[in-house]
Design a protein around this motif. Structure first.
Motif, PDB file in Angstrom:
ATOM      1  N   ARG A  15      -9.578  -8.962   2.796  1.00  0.00           N
ATOM      2  CA  ARG A  15      -9.586 -10.437   2.798  1.00  0.00           C
ATOM      3  C   ARG A  15      -8.583 -10.972   1.778  1.00  0.00           C
ATOM      4  NH1 ARG A  15     -11.981 -11.559   7.444  1.00  0.00           N
ATOM      5  NH2 ARG A  15     -14.014 -10.623   7.612  1.00  0.00           N
ATOM      6  N   ALA A  16      -8.473 -10.347   0.625  1.00  0.00           N
ATOM      7  CA  ALA A  16      -7.492 -10.777  -0.379  1.00  0.00           C
ATOM      8  C   ALA A  16      -6.076 -10.544   0.144  1.00  0.00           C
ATOM      9  CB  ALA A  16      -7.708 -10.038  -1.690  1.00  0.00           C
ATOM     10  N   ARG A  17      -5.851  -9.395   0.785  1.00  0.00           N
ATOM     11  CA  ARG A  17      -4.539  -9.131   1.372  1.00  0.00           C
ATOM     12  C   ARG A  17      -4.203 -10.123   2.462  1.00  0.00           C
ATOM     13  NH1 ARG A  17      -3.616  -3.144   3.250  1.00  0.00           N
ATOM     14  NH2 ARG A  17      -1.777  -4.128   4.126  1.00  0.00           N
ATOM     15  N   PHE A  18      -5.215 -10.553   3.229  1.00  0.00           N
ATOM     16  CA  PHE A  18      -4.992 -11.542   4.277  1.00  0.00           C
ATOM     17  C   PHE A  18      -4.503 -12.858   3.690  1.00  0.00           C
ATOM     18  CE2 PHE A  18      -6.781 -15.231   6.507  1.00  0.00           C
ATOM     19  CZ  PHE A  18      -6.091 -15.144   7.694  1.00  0.00           C
ATOM     20  N   TRP A  19      -5.217 -13.358   2.678  1.00  0.00           N
ATOM     21  CA  TRP A  19      -4.834 -14.650   2.093  1.00  0.00           C
ATOM     22  C   TRP A  19      -3.502 -14.571   1.361  1.00  0.00           C
ATOM     23  CZ3 TRP A  19      -6.720 -18.647   4.223  1.00  0.00           C
ATOM     24  CH2 TRP A  19      -8.005 -18.626   4.750  1.00  0.00           C
ATOM     25  N   LEU A  20      -3.242 -13.462   0.685  1.00  0.00           N
ATOM     26  CA  LEU A  20      -1.962 -13.323  -0.004  1.00  0.00           C
ATOM     27  C   LEU A  20      -0.794 -13.210   0.980  1.00  0.00           C
ATOM     28  CD1 LEU A  20      -2.932 -10.952  -2.935  1.00  0.00           C
ATOM     29  CD2 LEU A  20      -2.225 -13.344  -3.090  1.00  0.00           C
ATOM     30  N   SER A  21      -0.985 -12.508   2.073  1.00  0.00           N
ATOM     31  CA  SER A  21       0.099 -12.410   3.045  1.00  0.00           C
ATOM     32  C   SER A  21       0.281 -13.724   3.798  1.00  0.00           C
ATOM     33  CB  SER A  21      -0.118 -11.251   4.012  1.00  0.00           C
ATOM     34  OG  SER A  21      -1.340 -11.364   4.668  1.00  0.00           O
ATOM     35  N   LEU A  22      -0.791 -14.484   4.000  1.00  0.00           N
ATOM     36  CA  LEU A  22      -0.659 -15.801   4.601  1.00  0.00           C
ATOM     37  C   LEU A  22       0.127 -16.738   3.677  1.00  0.00           C
ATOM     38  CD1 LEU A  22      -1.501 -17.321   7.148  1.00  0.00           C
ATOM     39  CD2 LEU A  22      -3.505 -18.116   5.906  1.00  0.00           C
ATOM     40  N   TRP A  23      -0.158 -16.663   2.377  1.00  0.00           N
ATOM     41  CA  TRP A  23       0.574 -17.438   1.380  1.00  0.00           C
ATOM     42  C   TRP A  23       2.056 -17.037   1.380  1.00  0.00           C
ATOM     43  CZ3 TRP A  23       0.015 -21.684  -1.318  1.00  0.00           C
ATOM     44  CH2 TRP A  23       0.766 -21.880  -2.475  1.00  0.00           C
ATOM     45  N   TRP A  27       5.456 -19.354   2.346  1.00  0.00           N
ATOM     46  CA  TRP A  27       6.583 -19.512   1.422  1.00  0.00           C
ATOM     47  C   TRP A  27       7.875 -18.939   1.979  1.00  0.00           C
ATOM     48  CZ3 TRP A  27       7.538 -22.767  -2.212  1.00  0.00           C
ATOM     49  CH2 TRP A  27       6.478 -23.357  -2.892  1.00  0.00           C
ATOM     50  N   ALA A  28       7.813 -17.810   2.662  1.00  0.00           N
ATOM     51  CA  ALA A  28       9.018 -17.227   3.249  1.00  0.00           C
ATOM     52  C   ALA A  28       9.551 -18.118   4.370  1.00  0.00           C
ATOM     53  CB  ALA A  28       8.723 -15.825   3.768  1.00  0.00           C
ATOM     54  N   LEU A  29       8.658 -18.681   5.163  1.00  0.00           N
ATOM     55  CA  LEU A  29       9.077 -19.591   6.223  1.00  0.00           C
ATOM     56  C   LEU A  29       9.701 -20.856   5.628  1.00  0.00           C
ATOM     57  CD1 LEU A  29       9.107 -20.146   9.261  1.00  0.00           C
ATOM     58  CD2 LEU A  29       6.878 -21.239   8.989  1.00  0.00           C
ATOM     59  N   GLY A  42      22.998 -16.295   3.107  1.00  0.00           N
ATOM     60  CA  GLY A  42      22.492 -15.048   2.519  1.00  0.00           C
ATOM     61  C   GLY A  42      21.030 -15.162   2.113  1.00  0.00           C
ATOM     62  N   TRP A  43      20.684 -16.257   1.467  1.00  0.00           N
ATOM     63  CA  TRP A  43      19.287 -16.458   1.056  1.00  0.00           C
ATOM     64  C   TRP A  43      18.383 -16.680   2.262  1.00  0.00           C
ATOM     65  CZ3 TRP A  43      17.413 -15.108  -3.392  1.00  0.00           C
ATOM     66  CH2 TRP A  43      18.256 -15.049  -4.491  1.00  0.00           C
ATOM     67  N   ALA A  44      18.905 -17.341   3.290  1.00  0.00           N
ATOM     68  CA  ALA A  44      18.115 -17.549   4.510  1.00  0.00           C
ATOM     69  C   ALA A  44      17.818 -16.212   5.186  1.00  0.00           C
ATOM     70  CB  ALA A  44      18.856 -18.476   5.459  1.00  0.00           C
ATOM     71  N   ILE A  45      18.811 -15.308   5.203  1.00  0.00           N
ATOM     72  CA  ILE A  45      18.602 -13.978   5.793  1.00  0.00           C
ATOM     73  C   ILE A  45      17.578 -13.196   4.970  1.00  0.00           C
ATOM     74  CG2 ILE A  45      19.712 -11.749   6.223  1.00  0.00           C
ATOM     75  CD1 ILE A  45      22.225 -13.354   7.028  1.00  0.00           C
ATOM     76  N   ALA A  46      17.677 -13.290   3.637  1.00  0.00           N
ATOM     77  CA  ALA A  46      16.711 -12.593   2.777  1.00  0.00           C
ATOM     78  C   ALA A  46      15.293 -13.107   3.028  1.00  0.00           C
ATOM     79  CB  ALA A  46      17.099 -12.776   1.310  1.00  0.00           C
ATOM     80  N   CYS A  47      15.144 -14.418   3.155  1.00  0.00           N
ATOM     81  CA  CYS A  47      13.817 -14.979   3.445  1.00  0.00           C
ATOM     82  C   CYS A  47      13.349 -14.587   4.845  1.00  0.00           C
ATOM     83  CB  CYS A  47      13.837 -16.495   3.293  1.00  0.00           C
ATOM     84  SG  CYS A  47      13.844 -17.046   1.588  1.00  0.00           S
ATOM     85  N   GLY A  48      14.274 -14.468   5.785  1.00  0.00           N
ATOM     86  CA  GLY A  48      13.921 -14.033   7.138  1.00  0.00           C
ATOM     87  C   GLY A  48      13.424 -12.597   7.162  1.00  0.00           C
ATOM     88  N   VAL A  49      14.074 -11.732   6.388  1.00  0.00           N
ATOM     89  CA  VAL A  49      13.623 -10.332   6.286  1.00  0.00           C
ATOM     90  C   VAL A  49      12.240 -10.279   5.635  1.00  0.00           C
ATOM     91  CG1 VAL A  49      14.095  -8.125   5.152  1.00  0.00           C
ATOM     92  CG2 VAL A  49      15.943  -9.354   6.295  1.00  0.00           C
ATOM     93  N   LEU A  50      12.063 -11.050   4.568  1.00  0.00           N
ATOM     94  CA  LEU A  50      10.754 -11.116   3.912  1.00  0.00           C
ATOM     95  C   LEU A  50       9.697 -11.656   4.862  1.00  0.00           C
ATOM     96  CD1 LEU A  50       9.233 -10.675   1.261  1.00  0.00           C
ATOM     97  CD2 LEU A  50       9.812 -13.030   0.645  1.00  0.00           C
ATOM     98  N   ALA A  52       9.647 -11.310   8.102  1.00  0.00           N
ATOM     99  CA  ALA A  52       9.316 -10.242   9.051  1.00  0.00           C
ATOM    100  C   ALA A  52       8.371  -9.217   8.423  1.00  0.00           C
ATOM    101  CB  ALA A  52      10.593  -9.555   9.526  1.00  0.00           C
ATOM    102  N   ILE A  53       8.628  -8.846   7.179  1.00  0.00           N
ATOM    103  CA  ILE A  53       7.766  -7.873   6.492  1.00  0.00           C
ATOM    104  C   ILE A  53       6.363  -8.431   6.307  1.00  0.00           C
ATOM    105  CG2 ILE A  53       7.398  -6.681   4.291  1.00  0.00           C
ATOM    106  CD1 ILE A  53      10.479  -6.422   4.123  1.00  0.00           C
ATOM    107  N   VAL A  54       6.278  -9.679   5.894  1.00  0.00           N
ATOM    108  CA  VAL A  54       4.962 -10.302   5.669  1.00  0.00           C
ATOM    109  C   VAL A  54       4.208 -10.448   6.987  1.00  0.00           C
ATOM    110  CG1 VAL A  54       3.848 -12.434   4.942  1.00  0.00           C
ATOM    111  CG2 VAL A  54       5.651 -11.476   3.550  1.00  0.00           C
ATOM    112  N   THR A  55       4.914 -10.759   8.056  1.00  0.00           N
ATOM    113  CA  THR A  55       4.268 -10.888   9.367  1.00  0.00           C
ATOM    114  C   THR A  55       3.702  -9.552   9.830  1.00  0.00           C
ATOM    115  OG1 THR A  55       5.788 -12.678   9.941  1.00  0.00           O
ATOM    116  CG2 THR A  55       4.635 -11.617  11.753  1.00  0.00           C
ATOM    117  N   ILE A  56       4.443  -8.478   9.623  1.00  0.00           N
ATOM    118  CA  ILE A  56       3.950  -7.147   9.991  1.00  0.00           C
ATOM    119  C   ILE A  56       2.722  -6.792   9.157  1.00  0.00           C
ATOM    120  CG2 ILE A  56       4.509  -4.681   9.915  1.00  0.00           C
ATOM    121  CD1 ILE A  56       7.396  -5.523  10.670  1.00  0.00           C
ATOM    122  N   ASP A  57       2.767  -7.073   7.840  1.00  0.00           N
ATOM    123  CA  ASP A  57       1.622  -6.793   6.977  1.00  0.00           C
ATOM    124  C   ASP A  57       0.407  -7.605   7.406  1.00  0.00           C
ATOM    125  OD1 ASP A  57       0.330  -5.614   4.638  1.00  0.00           O
ATOM    126  OD2 ASP A  57       0.418  -7.648   3.799  1.00  0.00           O
TER     127      ASP A  57
END
Length: 87
Positions: A15-23, A27-29, A42-50, A52-57
């Motif tokens: 549940r903590a991982r859920f709320w932290l990944s939602l947060w 922020w990444a979006l 460059g920063w937009a691409i970095a946030c896009g990669v982040l 994607a990682i957060v969405t998978i998590d």
């Protein structure tokens, strides 16, 4: 009591991982949209990669939560096999 199998039987606070990944997802979006609007590619691409990682998590966490108590045992289920007290 330590059984020696802790890495194999370790549990996560899903549940903590859920709320932290939602947060992190929000922020990444927000960061990606803000950097696209300001023209910082460059920063937009970095946030896009982040993002994607957060969405998978988030997907992994939701899958494990839906799998039920076998994968997320409650306080009554020990995270290890109780030791055999027979001599």
């Amino acid at each position: 009591m330590r059984t020696g199998s802790e890495p194999r039987t370790a549990r996560s606070a899903l549940r903590a991982r859920f709320w932290l990944s939602l947060w992190g997802l929000l922020w990444a979006l927000f960061g990606m949209v803000a950097f696209v609007i300001t023209g910082r590619t460059g920063w937009a691409i970095a946030c896009g990669v982040l993002l994607a990682i957060v969405t998978i998590d988030l997907a992994v966490v939701l899958r494990r939560i839906r799998q039920g108590p076998h994968y997320q045992p409650g306080p009554g289920v020990p995270p290890y096999r109780p030791p055999d007290d027979r001599p």
